[in-house]
Every structure is written in C-alpha cells, then in structure tokens.
Design a protein around this motif. Structure first.
Motif, PDB file in Angstrom:
ATOM      1  N   TYR A  61       0.815  -1.213   0.000  1.00 41.76           N
ATOM      2  CA  TYR A  61       0.000   0.000   0.000  1.00 41.76           C
ATOM      3  C   TYR A  61       0.848   1.263   0.000  1.00 41.76           C
ATOM      4  O   TYR A  61       0.566   2.210  -0.745  1.00 41.76           O
ATOM      5  CB  TYR A  61      -0.947   0.017   1.205  1.00 41.76           C
ATOM      6  CG  TYR A  61      -1.728   1.311   1.290  1.00 41.76           C
ATOM      7  CD1 TYR A  61      -2.742   1.594   0.381  1.00 41.76           C
ATOM      8  CD2 TYR A  61      -1.417   2.278   2.247  1.00 41.76           C
ATOM      9  CE1 TYR A  61      -3.438   2.794   0.417  1.00 41.76           C
ATOM     10  CE2 TYR A  61      -2.114   3.480   2.299  1.00 41.76           C
ATOM     11  CZ  TYR A  61      -3.127   3.734   1.388  1.00 41.76           C
ATOM     12  OH  TYR A  61      -3.801   4.921   1.424  1.00 41.76           O
ATOM     13  N   GLU A  62       1.908   1.318   0.824  1.00 41.30           N
ATOM     14  CA  GLU A  62       2.733   2.524   0.915  1.00 41.30           C
ATOM     15  C   GLU A  62       3.430   2.811  -0.414  1.00 41.30           C
ATOM     16  O   GLU A  62       3.541   3.966  -0.830  1.00 41.30           O
ATOM     17  CB  GLU A  62       3.764   2.383   2.046  1.00 41.30           C
ATOM     18  CG  GLU A  62       3.160   2.443   3.442  1.00 41.30           C
ATOM     19  CD  GLU A  62       2.352   3.713   3.691  1.00 41.30           C
ATOM     20  OE1 GLU A  62       2.806   4.813   3.268  1.00 41.30           O
ATOM     21  OE2 GLU A  62       1.261   3.631   4.298  1.00 41.30           O
ATOM     22  N   GLU A  63       3.911   1.761  -1.077  1.00 45.08           N
ATOM     23  CA  GLU A  63       4.560   1.935  -2.380  1.00 45.08           C
ATOM     24  C   GLU A  63       3.543   2.405  -3.423  1.00 45.08           C
ATOM     25  O   GLU A  63       3.845   3.254  -4.271  1.00 45.08           O
ATOM     26  CB  GLU A  63       5.199   0.621  -2.818  1.00 45.08           C
ATOM     27  CG  GLU A  63       6.426   0.240  -1.998  1.00 45.08           C
ATOM     28  CD  GLU A  63       6.900  -1.179  -2.293  1.00 45.08           C
ATOM     29  OE1 GLU A  63       8.119  -1.395  -2.255  1.00 45.08           O
ATOM     30  OE2 GLU A  63       6.046  -2.051  -2.561  1.00 45.08           O
ATOM     31  N   PHE A  64       2.352   1.844  -3.354  1.00 42.27           N
ATOM     32  CA  PHE A  64       1.277   2.225  -4.268  1.00 42.27           C
ATOM     33  C   PHE A  64       0.930   3.704  -4.097  1.00 42.27           C
ATOM     34  O   PHE A  64       0.831   4.458  -5.074  1.00 42.27           O
ATOM     35  CB  PHE A  64       0.056   1.352  -3.991  1.00 42.27           C
ATOM     36  CG  PHE A  64      -1.158   1.688  -4.820  1.00 42.27           C
ATOM     37  CD1 PHE A  64      -1.209   1.380  -6.178  1.00 42.27           C
ATOM     38  CD2 PHE A  64      -2.267   2.287  -4.239  1.00 42.27           C
ATOM     39  CE1 PHE A  64      -2.337   1.676  -6.940  1.00 42.27           C
ATOM     40  CE2 PHE A  64      -3.396   2.595  -4.989  1.00 42.27           C
ATOM     41  CZ  PHE A  64      -3.428   2.282  -6.344  1.00 42.27           C
ATOM     42  N   LYS A  65       0.774   4.127  -2.848  1.00 38.36           N
ATOM     43  CA  LYS A  65       0.434   5.526  -2.554  1.00 38.36           C
ATOM     44  C   LYS A  65       1.541   6.465  -3.038  1.00 38.36           C
ATOM     45  O   LYS A  65       1.274   7.504  -3.646  1.00 38.36           O
ATOM     46  CB  LYS A  65       0.205   5.705  -1.049  1.00 38.36           C
ATOM     47  CG  LYS A  65      -0.231   7.120  -0.664  1.00 38.36           C
ATOM     48  CD  LYS A  65      -0.740   7.192   0.765  1.00 38.36           C
ATOM     49  CE  LYS A  65       0.377   7.105   1.756  1.00 38.36           C
ATOM     50  NZ  LYS A  65      -0.075   7.412   3.142  1.00 38.36           N
ATOM     51  N   LYS A  66       2.790   6.080  -2.795  1.00 41.74           N
ATOM     52  CA  LYS A  66       3.930   6.902  -3.228  1.00 41.74           C
ATOM     53  C   LYS A  66       3.969   6.996  -4.753  1.00 41.74           C
ATOM     54  O   LYS A  66       4.254   8.059  -5.314  1.00 41.74           O
ATOM     55  CB  LYS A  66       5.239   6.319  -2.702  1.00 41.74           C
ATOM     56  CG  LYS A  66       6.465   7.183  -3.005  1.00 41.74           C
ATOM     57  CD  LYS A  66       7.717   6.612  -2.368  1.00 41.74           C
ATOM     58  CE  LYS A  66       8.899   7.560  -2.550  1.00 41.74           C
ATOM     59  NZ  LYS A  66       9.233   7.868  -3.932  1.00 41.74           N
ATOM     60  N   GLY A  67       3.656   5.875  -5.434  1.00 40.68           N
ATOM     61  CA  GLY A  67       3.656   5.875  -6.896  1.00 40.68           C
ATOM     62  C   GLY A  67       2.648   6.855  -7.464  1.00 40.68           C
ATOM     63  O   GLY A  67       2.940   7.574  -8.421  1.00 40.68           O
ATOM     64  N   ILE A  68       1.459   6.895  -6.861  1.00 39.68           N
ATOM     65  CA  ILE A  68       0.422   7.815  -7.318  1.00 39.68           C
ATOM     66  C   ILE A  68       0.871   9.263  -7.140  1.00 39.68           C
ATOM     67  O   ILE A  68       0.719  10.094  -8.034  1.00 39.68           O
ATOM     68  CB  ILE A  68      -0.904   7.553  -6.566  1.00 39.68           C
ATOM     69  CG1 ILE A  68      -1.516   6.233  -7.058  1.00 39.68           C
ATOM     70  CG2 ILE A  68      -1.894   8.701  -6.777  1.00 39.68           C
ATOM     71  CD1 ILE A  68      -2.756   5.817  -6.313  1.00 39.68           C
ATOM     72  N   HIS A  69       1.472   9.543  -5.971  1.00 41.51           N
ATOM     73  CA  HIS A  69       1.944  10.907  -5.708  1.00 41.51           C
ATOM     74  C   HIS A  69       3.110  11.269  -6.626  1.00 41.51           C
ATOM     75  O   HIS A  69       3.179  12.391  -7.138  1.00 41.51           O
ATOM     76  CB  HIS A  69       2.344  11.054  -4.243  1.00 41.51           C
ATOM     77  CG  HIS A  69       1.173  11.053  -3.317  1.00 41.51           C
ATOM     78  ND1 HIS A  69       1.244  10.653  -1.993  1.00 41.51           N
ATOM     79  CD2 HIS A  69      -0.132  11.372  -3.518  1.00 41.51           C
ATOM     80  CE1 HIS A  69       0.053  10.742  -1.430  1.00 41.51           C
ATOM     81  NE2 HIS A  69      -0.809  11.175  -2.338  1.00 41.51           N
TER      82      HIS A  69
END
Length: 208
Positions: A61-69
């Motif tokens: 989840y954290e990597e996914f969120k960072k990717g979107i940002h």
C-alpha cells in the motif's frame, strides 16, 4: 499518424471533462491517467515497475500511494485506499503489475486487441518482443518527416522521436514492449466509439 495525434487530443479533452463529475474511484483514476494522453496508463505502469526495488513484481500500500503521488496525481487518501483494495483482488496486501494493468486498462473488444497485436508484430521485425530503431527501418518512412526533409534530424532521430509516442514522457528508453504498445492503444481506444473506425484507423496507420 495524424489521425492518432487528433485522437490523442480528443482523448485528453474527453477525459478531463468526465473526471470532473466521475464518482467511481477506479474510473476516476483511469481518467486522470488518460488526461495525459494515450501513454498515460503505460507511464503509470512503468513508474510502478521502477519502484519495485526488491523485484517482487508487486507493490504494497505505501509503495502504491507513493507511486500515485510521484506520478503527480492528487487523490484523497480514502480514494487511494479503495483503489488499492480493488486492485488487490486476492487480498494479500500486495498488488501485482498484472492485476494493476488489467484493472486500469479501459475495456476493449477482442477485435481491437487483435488489430493492435497485428500492428505490433508488423513493427517487431526481429520478433524479440521489443520495437527498437532497427525494427522501424524499412517499416516506418522517416524521409517524409518535415525535420528530416529540412536536414534538421537524421533518420535515426526521426525514429527515436516516433518511439517517444509510445514511451513514458518521464522515462523514455527508446524501446517499446508489446505490453507498452497495447497500453498505449488501450488508452487511445477510449476516445473512439466504434470498432470499425478503430480498425480502419489502425489499418491505415500501419498499412495492415
């Protein structure tokens, strides 16, 4: 490729308008990617691959969120959480690239997929699953390009500029995989309503 350029602009405009009223998080995410053009989804896919430092072919989840940002999308935390849950189909806390791209690509008929694959195979002369400058020689006519005719660019520069059409704007590498080619035309397909017109456009563009 003039028709492709026209559809690219239509796609961006259409997606910007729809995103203003879209309520479904997945569709909103898709529209936000496509606001950047047909290569938008491919660019997001490539960014996620780059972030996969451990080679697990998945993101938590954290990597996914960072990717979107990092991609420059501004989405509420609640939307990001719902998106992650939709992409994580098996509920193991990780989304695979396959799960992600299959969910993110706009729905497309089998006939459209087939014509895209035919175009890719025509361009991929070496049959190694990657389109490069060498593949384009004898298939794409660089001599008609205005900058070649004016002596500004070499034939190779024209080919590299052509490949950028399918490349991620933030990370061009001069190579186009079948997946990237498919992702690009999945995006462009979203601006074309009728299968017959899409088929005609592809056949004219690639002389199939």
């Amino acid at each position: 490729m003039a028709a492709t350029h026209r559809h690219e602009e239509e796609l961006k405009q259409k997606c910007r308008q729809k995103a203003q009223t879209e309520k479904d998080p997945l569709e909103l995410f898709r529209l936000k990617c496509l606001e950047r053009g047909a290569a938008g989804i491919k660019g997001m896919g490539r960014l996620f691959r780059i972030m996969d430092d451990d080679g697990s072919k998945g993101l938590n989840y954290e990597e996914f969120k960072k990717g979107i940002h990092d991609y420059g999308l501004s989405l509420d935390e609640s939307i990001i959480k719902e998106l992650f849950g939709r992409f994580d189909k098996d509920g193991n806390g990780t989304i695979s690239f396959d799960e992600f791209l299959q969910s993110l690509r706009p729905p497309m008929s089998n006939s459209r997929k087939d014509i895209i694959v035919k175009a890719f195979h025509k361009l991929d002369k070496t049959g190694d699953g990657i389109i490069t400058v060498d593949d384009l020689k004898g298939v794409y006519n660089a001599k008609e390009h205005p900058k070649f005719r004016n002596g500004v660019w070499t034939e190779e520069q024209v080919f590299l500029d052509f490949l950028k059409t399918f490349d991620s704007p933030n990370d061009p590498d001069g190579k186009v995989t079948r997946e990237e080619f498919m992702n690009y035309y999945c995006g462009l397909s979203a601006s074309i309503d009728h299968d017959a017109y899409f088929d005609l456009m592809m056949r004219n563009a690639w002389k199939l």
